[in-house]
Each structure stands twice: as C-alpha cells, then as structure tokens.
Design a protein around this motif. Structure first.
Motif, PDB file in Angstrom:
ATOM      1  N   LEU A 483      25.429   9.259 -25.049  1.00 32.17           N
ATOM      2  CA  LEU A 483      24.946  10.493 -25.604  1.00 32.17           C
ATOM      3  C   LEU A 483      23.444  10.824 -24.853  1.00 32.17           C
ATOM      4  N   PRO A 484      22.508   9.701 -25.218  1.00 31.42           N
ATOM      5  CA  PRO A 484      21.336   9.954 -24.513  1.00 31.42           C
ATOM      6  C   PRO A 484      21.264  10.151 -22.941  1.00 31.42           C
ATOM      7  N   MET A 485      22.232   9.269 -22.424  1.00 30.57           N
ATOM      8  CA  MET A 485      22.249   9.235 -20.896  1.00 30.57           C
ATOM      9  C   MET A 485      22.628  10.652 -20.471  1.00 30.57           C
ATOM     10  N   ALA A 486      23.751  11.177 -20.960  1.00 30.77           N
ATOM     11  CA  ALA A 486      24.282  12.508 -20.729  1.00 30.77           C
ATOM     12  C   ALA A 486      23.142  13.543 -20.930  1.00 30.77           C
ATOM     13  N   LEU A 487      22.591  13.526 -22.080  1.00 27.19           N
ATOM     14  CA  LEU A 487      21.480  14.762 -22.445  1.00 27.19           C
ATOM     15  C   LEU A 487      20.328  14.440 -21.461  1.00 27.19           C
ATOM     16  N   GLY A 488      19.891  13.199 -21.167  1.00 23.65           N
ATOM     17  CA  GLY A 488      18.831  12.925 -20.176  1.00 23.65           C
ATOM     18  C   GLY A 488      19.345  13.569 -18.802  1.00 23.65           C
ATOM     19  N   VAL A 537      28.287   4.241 -12.901  1.00 19.25           N
ATOM     20  CA  VAL A 537      29.034   5.479 -13.037  1.00 19.25           C
ATOM     21  C   VAL A 537      28.301   6.633 -13.766  1.00 19.25           C
ATOM     22  N   GLY A 538      27.759   6.475 -15.002  1.00 21.82           N
ATOM     23  CA  GLY A 538      27.046   7.035 -15.592  1.00 21.82           C
ATOM     24  C   GLY A 538      25.874   7.815 -14.838  1.00 21.82           C
ATOM     25  N   GLY A 539      25.251   6.809 -14.202  1.00 15.63           N
ATOM     26  CA  GLY A 539      23.889   7.283 -13.486  1.00 15.63           C
ATOM     27  C   GLY A 539      24.168   8.320 -12.358  1.00 15.63           C
ATOM     28  N   VAL A 540      25.564   8.147 -11.686  1.00 15.11           N
ATOM     29  CA  VAL A 540      25.965   8.950 -10.456  1.00 15.11           C
ATOM     30  C   VAL A 540      26.297  10.288 -11.417  1.00 15.11           C
ATOM     31  N   LEU A 541      27.137  10.386 -12.333  1.00 16.78           N
ATOM     32  CA  LEU A 541      27.735  11.458 -13.103  1.00 16.78           C
ATOM     33  C   LEU A 541      26.656  12.266 -13.463  1.00 16.78           C
ATOM     34  N   PHE A 542      25.693  11.590 -14.593  1.00 17.31           N
ATOM     35  CA  PHE A 542      24.864  12.326 -15.147  1.00 17.31           C
ATOM     36  C   PHE A 542      23.475  12.530 -14.627  1.00 17.31           C
ATOM     37  N   LEU A 548      23.032  18.365 -10.290  1.00 15.24           N
ATOM     38  CA  LEU A 548      23.340  19.244  -8.967  1.00 15.24           C
ATOM     39  C   LEU A 548      24.128  20.503  -9.438  1.00 15.24           C
ATOM     40  N   CYS A 549      25.037  20.375 -10.322  1.00 15.32           N
ATOM     41  CA  CYS A 549      25.936  21.616 -10.760  1.00 15.32           C
ATOM     42  C   CYS A 549      24.905  22.551 -11.621  1.00 15.32           C
ATOM     43  N   LEU A 550      24.020  21.818 -12.566  1.00 18.59           N
ATOM     44  CA  LEU A 550      23.148  22.688 -13.075  1.00 18.59           C
ATOM     45  C   LEU A 550      22.118  23.554 -12.225  1.00 18.59           C
ATOM     46  N   TYR A 551      21.712  22.702 -11.115  1.00 18.63           N
ATOM     47  CA  TYR A 551      20.833  23.437 -10.376  1.00 18.63           C
ATOM     48  C   TYR A 551      21.467  24.626  -9.761  1.00 18.63           C
TER      49      TYR A 551
END
Length: 746
Positions: A483-488, A537-542, A548-551
């Motif tokens: 969760l903190p990984m994704a929110l970060g 995997v989380g580092g690349v994904l999140f 990039l998608c948000l940008y």
C-alpha cells in the motif's frame, strides 16, 4: 630560494592590490572584497596594513606552536601546515578564492592523522564555506555580477566569510590543545554493524491530537483564504480573437479615468476614438495585460460619443470614472459595459493577476474553455488544478488562487503526519505543523496561482509514503508493504506531472527504496528472495509505469481541446519543454543562486500596488521563513555532522538524502532561478529541525525550545504579514521590513 619566494609573493600582491579578491574570509566579512588595499579598513589603518599585521600574527603563532610541539615531542608538520595555510587565507590580504583549497585538504588530512573531532569539524566547515565560495565566484563569472557587487552577493561574501573565520577559530583551538598538550578529542567509536532493528510502533492517535490537528488546519485555512482575492469579476468578454470588433458608447457624465480589464491575448490592441475619428486612448493587449485592471488618464466631457475597437484580443470590461472616483454611467457599449457591478472600487492584487499568474492562471482558464494554451514550459497538472478552482468559482482572483491555497493549507497536516511518522512524537509533529502554518514561503507561494505549491505537496507526500514503506518493510517485509509502495508511486507521478522538480525527488526516493531493501537483507529473514522479486516488480510498476501513466494523463485537457492530440504530440511537448529550459537565457532582477537560498537572502518581489495614496505601500514577496529555513539549516548541519562522525541515525540519513537530492540538481542549473525553487527542500529543513527536537535528551527543554520557536515564528509572521499578503501599510513600516540590503521588495 627564500628571496625568490618573497619576490614572488610581493609581485603577486602588486598585481592584485585589493584587500581580498573574491576570497570569503575575515577581510571579506569586514566588507573588504575588491576594496583597494590602500583604502582605510579599521581605525584608520589600511587593508594592507591590517593584512600584514595578521600575517605577522599567524606566523608568530606558527613559530610558537612549532616550538611547543617539538618540546612536547608531538611535532606535526601536517597540522602546522593546515594551521598556517588556513590562517593566511583567513587573515591575509590579496587572497583569491582558490587559495583556500590546499589548506582545506591539509586540515582534513590532519584530522584523519590525529582522529580529532575538532579538526574534523573544522575541515567539514571549511569544505562547506569553500564550496560556497567557489560556487558563488564561478557561477557568476561572465554575468553582470561578476565582481560580486550586488547586495545579494555582498551579503553572501560577508556571511560566508564569518562562517569561514569561525571554522578557523575552531582549528586554532584544536592546534592549541594538540601542540601544547598533545591532547586530542577522538571521534566516538563506530558501533559494529548489526542487523537493522525493527522500527518501534507508531503511537496511537488520540482524540485530543486529532482535534488539535483539525483545529490547526482550520486556523491555517482561515489565515490563508482571508484577504486572498475577490469572488467577483467580469465574466463575459468581447472576444475579438483573430478578428476586430467594435462597440459604440456615449458618456452620461464627464470622465477623467478609464479602467480596462483585458482577457486572453496573443498580441492585440484596443483603440478608443471620438466622433471625429481622433484617438482618445489606445493600449497594447499582450500576455502581460490579461485579467488585470489598469487605470488610465483621460479627459472626456459628458455626452461624448466613443467607438472602442478591439483587435485580436479579449476585452472583458471597461469603466469610466469621474473626478470623485465614481463610476460614470454610459449608454450603449454592449459587452464592454454590461458588468459594471463587477468593477472593483480599487485596483489591487485582490482583483488582478500578478507575477506568473499571467502564465499559469491564464492557462487554467484556457484549458477550461478549450482554447490554445499559452504556458507550455511546465507539465500541465498544476494548471489542471488551477482550472478546477476557476470552474468552481469563476475567473476571479479567488477562483484562480483557490486550488493552490487549498494545497498550501493541506501541506500543514501532511507535514504533521510526516514528522509524526518520522519521530513518533506527537508534540514534535504539532510543532512542525505550527511552524509550517506560519512559514512565509508556504503562505505567499500557495496564495499565488502558480504551480510550485503542487509540486512541493506531492514531493512531501511521496516522502511520507516512502518513510511509511521503509518502516513497513523492516517490520513486516516487502510483501506486506504494497500500500505505501503504491501510494508513493502515485505521489511521485503527480509530483512529476506538476513540475519537473518532482523528478529530483525521485532520486532520493530511489536511494531510500534500495537502501531499505539492503537493510531488510541484513535482517537475515527467511523468504528474502520472494521479497526482492516483489520489490523489483513493484519498483518498476509503481515508480516507473504508474507515474508515466499519471504524467501522460495530466495532458487530458489537451486531448479534450483537440481529439487528434497523440502520443507523438505529447512527446513533442516534452522535447519543447526541455529545449526551453536548457536554452533559457533570460535574466530577472530578483533571480538568485542556490547558495543564497540557504539563508533566504534574495526574496522574490511578486507585486507592488501602484494605486495607493502617498505615504502608503503594499507589496507581496516570496520570502524564506526564518525559523524553518535558518534554524532548520542549522539542524541539517547538525544531522550531517552526526552522520559523518558515526553518531547518525536512519531517520537523519533519510532526511539528508531527501534534502540533498532536492537541492543538489539546482547546483548544476545555469538558467535563471529563484528563491521559491528551494520551497520543496525547505520541507526537509523542517523535518531536520523536528528530528533534532525529538532527539534532545531533556524533553522539558526541548518542549520549551519548540514553544519558543513557535512564538518567534508567530511574531515574525505578524510583523511581515503585509509583505506576504499585499496589505497596505505606512511607508515607515514597509521600509523597516527590508532588514537586509538584498531584500528590496518595497
């Protein structure tokens, strides 16, 4: 040999007959930079005489220390060379900035040889002052301030010279103790490396703390939204974009002033002519005139028939005023005189754009109305958020400033939560919240319709999520810290989409992300391979794909305006932005270099009200909050010293990394920069200050210091509120606020 050295030294001095040549030393601290060595310095003696006296004094000290150390059998040529090299640089005349480098190197070598904490401290301090000295001189080479004659550069020279002199005094104390007694103060022994401990649990939130946080946030909102801007403004323009339109109007009374409120223009004009075709008034309408009222002198009698021609521009409203300042009624005028109730009584920042609002606030309006956008030199998220405020409250001063002010308010509870998670002490978090609520930069920068507050908010949010993630990893592992990984990753992406300074923060986040993975490996828990795969995997994904998608998603208003907008067009936007910043050669009277930001030496003058009676002044400046910036800087230096001396902590290292990665890239930037670029870094000054308070051994004293800092922040905020808000005040008060010659914002 010796005569040749003497000839060389005297020849060099005669070639540079100045007290100091950009060397930030004791003579620079006394104001001697580029002063002729024959000029008077102190008590009627010249700079040359003062320098020669200092040379004799330092040389006598060298002879004394050498004799005492030989007698005591702890003679050290390295230590004495360090003393003499720094002593000559600090006190002699005709010094260049580069002459300090050998002395600094000798000091650090002597510190390593003797393992003396005082020598280490002097070496680190001299390294910092020397770095600022060199950075100042070489960054200004070829500029208009090459000789460091501006008020800002002179202040930097004086303050850095004082700091360098303090470091030399510390060096003298160490040399005195070692040369006379052979006594050293060793660095604390480094503890053997062990597995990182599991972080202590976070304290539970109490009703009292939640209530206090909500009350502080509400108070900050009242403070920030008060005197922000009018909620009334003309909304329906005469839109002559790409064409020419005219309206006829007849005055029902005499007029001495014509008020003009333009809108969007890419280069247009307005012309007022009378019935004979004579030009009564004309005005160029360009990017700098949008959404800002101006008063213009005219002399028109009642019954005058006028024609207003507008070319390639929007013009929202005109208003005539008589000699008593009253609105003059008119007949006709169409869209140019249809919102007279929205005409303000006075012209000020409350109803007109100022500083870069003419770029970012304007772009928010353009995006909302699907118009071609003017400002494309930054990513669009910040302007998307400005657009939301305009959609809610109209194209008014309150509307275009609403979103930024809201994010400025939300910075306070976010800082509270960040410091609370970092220190686990609610009272320290409360102190941080109060200090940020009263911070000068947070207040003035968030009430301005520009994009910096959004970047700062998401940078701090990303730091909060990363600290949360690190604590979860060391407590329960990577797989239970998603969760903190994704929110970060969300916060990082939004920060980059608000301003490219968010990318700087990504470097610090990456260091912490990899660092905690290494710390987790040191704990030697079973299943680390699975956690490592999750982290990769989380580092690349999140932290890559999701940002990039948000940008890219922040460009949705571009697509709404033009459905043909493609990824190729998006890429061209990035290339254009990079090219703009890489080749920008513009200058500004209130630009400043990174080393001046540390002490807030050069505020940015955003606005001056030119419609006030004699004896009154009103300005808005982007300023450093003295408590967070100055005390926080001292706390950062303290944290750095603890880290390099082996007494640091993971929290301290994390704050230093986040601060450094936010500031260091600006050292490499050669384009025009401003004090507000330090705004994100100042968040970690606050964090450093909070850590120092939390780690004080005597809690009672720490709480008293915290309360004292809050009181000082409150007093200074009240004193400087007019300069932060644009509130008109008597000239004597305004002039008193320019406490440094480099301020100059009234």
């Amino acid at each position: 040999m010796i005569p040749k050295l003497i000839d060389k030294y005297t020849g060099t001095m005669s070639g540079y007959p100045y007290a100091t040549i950009n060397a930030f030393n004791w003579l620079a601290a006394l104001g001697g930079n580029w002063k002729g060595q024959a000029d008077p310095a102190l008590f009627g003696i010249s700079w040359q005489q003062l320098g020669c006296f200092h040379i004799l004094l330092v040389t006598a000290g060298l002879a004394y220390f050498a004799a005492r150390s030989v007698r005591g059998r702890w003679f050290s040529p390295l230590l004495l060379a360090a003393y003499y090299g720094i002593g000559i640089f600090t006190l002699a005349h005709c010094m260049h900035e580069r002459y300090m480098v050998p002395g600094v190197l000798l000091t650090l070598l002597a510190a390593a040889h003797w393992n003396d904490i005082r020598l280490y401290a002097a070496g680190v301090g001299l390294s910092l002052t020397g770095f600022i000295n060199l950075a100042t001189v070489y960054s200004l080479t070829g500029s208009d301030d090459e000789w460091l004659t501006s008020a800002t550069s002179s202040t930097v020279a004086v303050l850095t010279g004082l700091g360098e002199t303090v470091c030399f005094v510390l060096l003298i104390f160490a040399v005195w103790d070692i040369a006379r007694h052979g006594h050293t103060l060793a660095l604390p022994e480094t503890k053997p490396e062990t597995a990182p401990p599991v972080p202590a649990p976070q304290p539970k939130w109490t009703r009292r703390e939640v209530g206090t946080l909500l009350a502080l946030t509400a108070a900050t909102a009242v403070l920030s939204f008060s005197y922000l801007g009018s909620r009334t403004a003309p909304q329906d323009p005469l839109d002559a974009t790409g064409t020419a339109l005219s309206e006829s109007v007849t005055l029902d009374g005499s007029a001495v002033s014509l008020w003009v409120y333009p809108g969007i223009s890419f280069g247009g004009s307005m012309t007022v002519t009378d019935a004979n075709g004579s030009t009564v008034f004309e005005k160029e309408l360009n990017y700098g005139t949008c959404f800002s009222w101006t008063a213009n002198d005219v002399q028109l009698a009642a019954g005058t028939q006028l024609t207003v021609m507008v070319e390639n521009a929007q013009l929202f409203e005109l208003a005539f005023r008589d000699a008593n300042g009253r609105l003059v009624p008119v007949t006709g005028g169409g869209a140019l005189f249809d919102e007279q109730t929205a005409v303000p009584d006075t012209i000020s920042q409350l109803n007109s754009m100022y500083f870069d609002e003419i770029y970012h606030g304007r772009t928010g309006y353009e995006q909302l109305h699907k118009m071609p956008v003017y400002e494309t030199t930054h990513p669009p998220l910040g302007k998307d958020l400005i657009m939301v405020g305009i959609a809610l409250f109209g194209m008014t001063a309150f509307g275009w400033r609403f979103a930024g002010t809201l994010f400025g308010v939300l910075l306070v509870p976010l800082a509270w939560c960040f410091v609370r998670r970092l220190t686990r002490k609610p009272w320290v978090a409360a102190t941080a919240g109060v200090l940020l609520a009263l911070d000068f930069m947070r207040f003035s920068q968030s009430r301005l319709a520009t994009i910096d507050v959004y970047g700062t908010f998401f940078i701090l949010l990303g730091a909060y999520c990363m600290v949360w993630y690190c604590q979860r990893v060391l407590t329960v592992g990577v797989n239970r810290a998603l969760l903190p990984m994704a929110l970060g990753g969300v916060a990082f992406g939004l920060g980059c989409a608000a301003k490219w300074t968010g990318i700087y923060a990504g470097a610090g986040l990456a260091v912490l992300y990899l660092g905690v993975l290494y710390a987790r490996w040191q704990q030697k828990r079973p299943g680390f391979r699975a956690e490592f795969r999750t982290a990769v995997v989380g580092g690349v994904l999140f932290y890559v794909l999701l940002p990039l998608c948000l940008y890219i998603g922040s460009y949705l208003p571009y697509w709404w305006r033009d459905p043909a907008f493609s990824l190729s067009d998006w890429w061209q936007c990035q290339v254009s932005m990079f090219s703009y910043h890489a080749t920008l050669k513009a200058t500004h009277p209130f630009e400043s270099r990174w080393y001046t930001w540390l002490l807030g030496l050069r505020p940015v003058w955003y606005y001056r009200n030119g419609y006030l009676p004699y004896g009154m002044k009103a300005s808005i400046a982007g300023m450093a909050g003295p408590v967070i910036w100055l005390v926080g800087l001292a706390a950062l230096v303290g944290l750095l010293w603890h880290q390099v001396s082996g007494r640091g902590s993971r929290q301290g290292a994390g704050v230093l990394i986040l601060y450094g990665t936010q500031l260091i890239p600006w050292m490499l930037v050669t384009r025009c920069t401003f004090l507000y670029h330090y705004f994100p870094s100042s968040m970690f000054c606050l964090a450093a200050l909070a850590l120092v308070l939390a780690r004080m051994k005597h809690v009672d004293w720490a709480k008293k210091i915290a309360a004292g800092l809050c009181v000082v922040a409150l007093v200074l905020f009240v004193l400087y509120y007019p300069a932060l808000s644009g509130l008109p005040i008597p000239a004597w008060w305004a002039d008193a606020l320019n406490v440094l010659p480099s301020f100059g914002f009234y």
